[in-house]
Design a protein around this motif. Structure first.
Motif: not given
Ligand SMILES: [Zn+2]
Length: 244
Positions: A23-26, A30, A55-56, A73, A76, A230
């Motif tokens: 995961a890149t969002h946590t 990146p 993007h969850q 990006q 979502e 993740r």
């Protein structure tokens, strides 16, 4: 790799801690995550195109990722579908990662692929039904689903009111944990609702204790470790246009 299989020319896989955080969002670097994703893509042979993630947000939107140009990006969404073999990935750590393969009546066409992220909220709000609908809208007839590693009903404790509300919305989802408190069994509820919807559920992962993120250190569990790491559920067409 926790699980890897092939189904009518389509590859299906679920990663484990061996592949690292994907995961890149946590909060992870990146660039390091992108390198790990590339390593996984090479190992699995997902083809020239990178795996598309979304993007969850615990919603029910299904993104169509078909096409060669990945958006800058990730859009979502909590599910994705592709009709041209574009590889898809979904990220989880306790929630359900579900991978779908849909065959069409056109033998020359690529199979329709999909992934979905279903936590308690998404499952109750219908993300899996939305995903099956998106597959059918794109001509999928015979649909098979793989329910990946997730917290099992023995381990997923919730407040009694939450269990009651969930049971009212999706009968059969409420359960009792191994230590006797109210709980939810997301994998069984997903299995039942997919079958009801006419989807064949793969036998891999049927023993949910053996696929429980909380009980196996090789899997990431947010409940166990409050981890930012993740796992990924992945699907790709082995003989897609761009995969050789
Ligand atoms: Zn468990």
């Amino acid at each position: 790799m926790w699980f890897r299989s092939e189904h009518h020319g389509v590859g299906i896989a679920f990663t484990d801690a061996t592949e690292g955080n994907l995961a890149t969002h946590t909060g992870d670097d990146p660039a390091v995550v992108r390198q790990r994703r590339r390593t996984v893509e090479c190992e699995l042979g997902t083809g020239a195109r990178g795996v598309r993630f979304v993007h969850q947000v615990h919603g029910t939107t299904v993104h169509d990722a078909s096409g060669t140009d990945a958006p800058e990006q990730a859009p979502e969404a909590d599910a994705a579908v592709s009709t041209d073999g574009t590889p898809l990935g979904i990220l989880t750590a306790d929630c359900l990662p579900v991978v779908f393969v849909g065959r069409t009546d056109d033998d020359a066409a690529a199979p329709v692929l999909a992934v979905a992220h279903a936590g308690r909220k998404g499952l109750l709000d219908g993300v899996l039904q939305h995903t099956v609908g998106a597959l059918e809208d794109r001509g999928a007839t015979g649909i098979t689903a793989w329910i990946g590693p997730a917290v099992c009903g023995d381990c997923y404790e919730v407040p009694a009111e939450m269990a009651e509300a969930a049971e009212a919305a999706l009968p059969g989802i409420a359960t009792t944990t191994a230590w006797g408190t109210p709980g939810l069994d997301l994998p069984s509820a997903a299995d039942a609702l997919l079958r009801e919807r006419g989807v064949s559920v793969a036998t891999a992962g049927t023993d949910r204790k053996a696929w429980c993120t909380l009980e196996h250190r090789a899997l990431y569990s947010y409940r166990r470790d409050t981890t930012p790491q993740r796992l990924a559920g992945l699907v790709w067409a082995r003989n897609g246009r761009d995969t050789e």
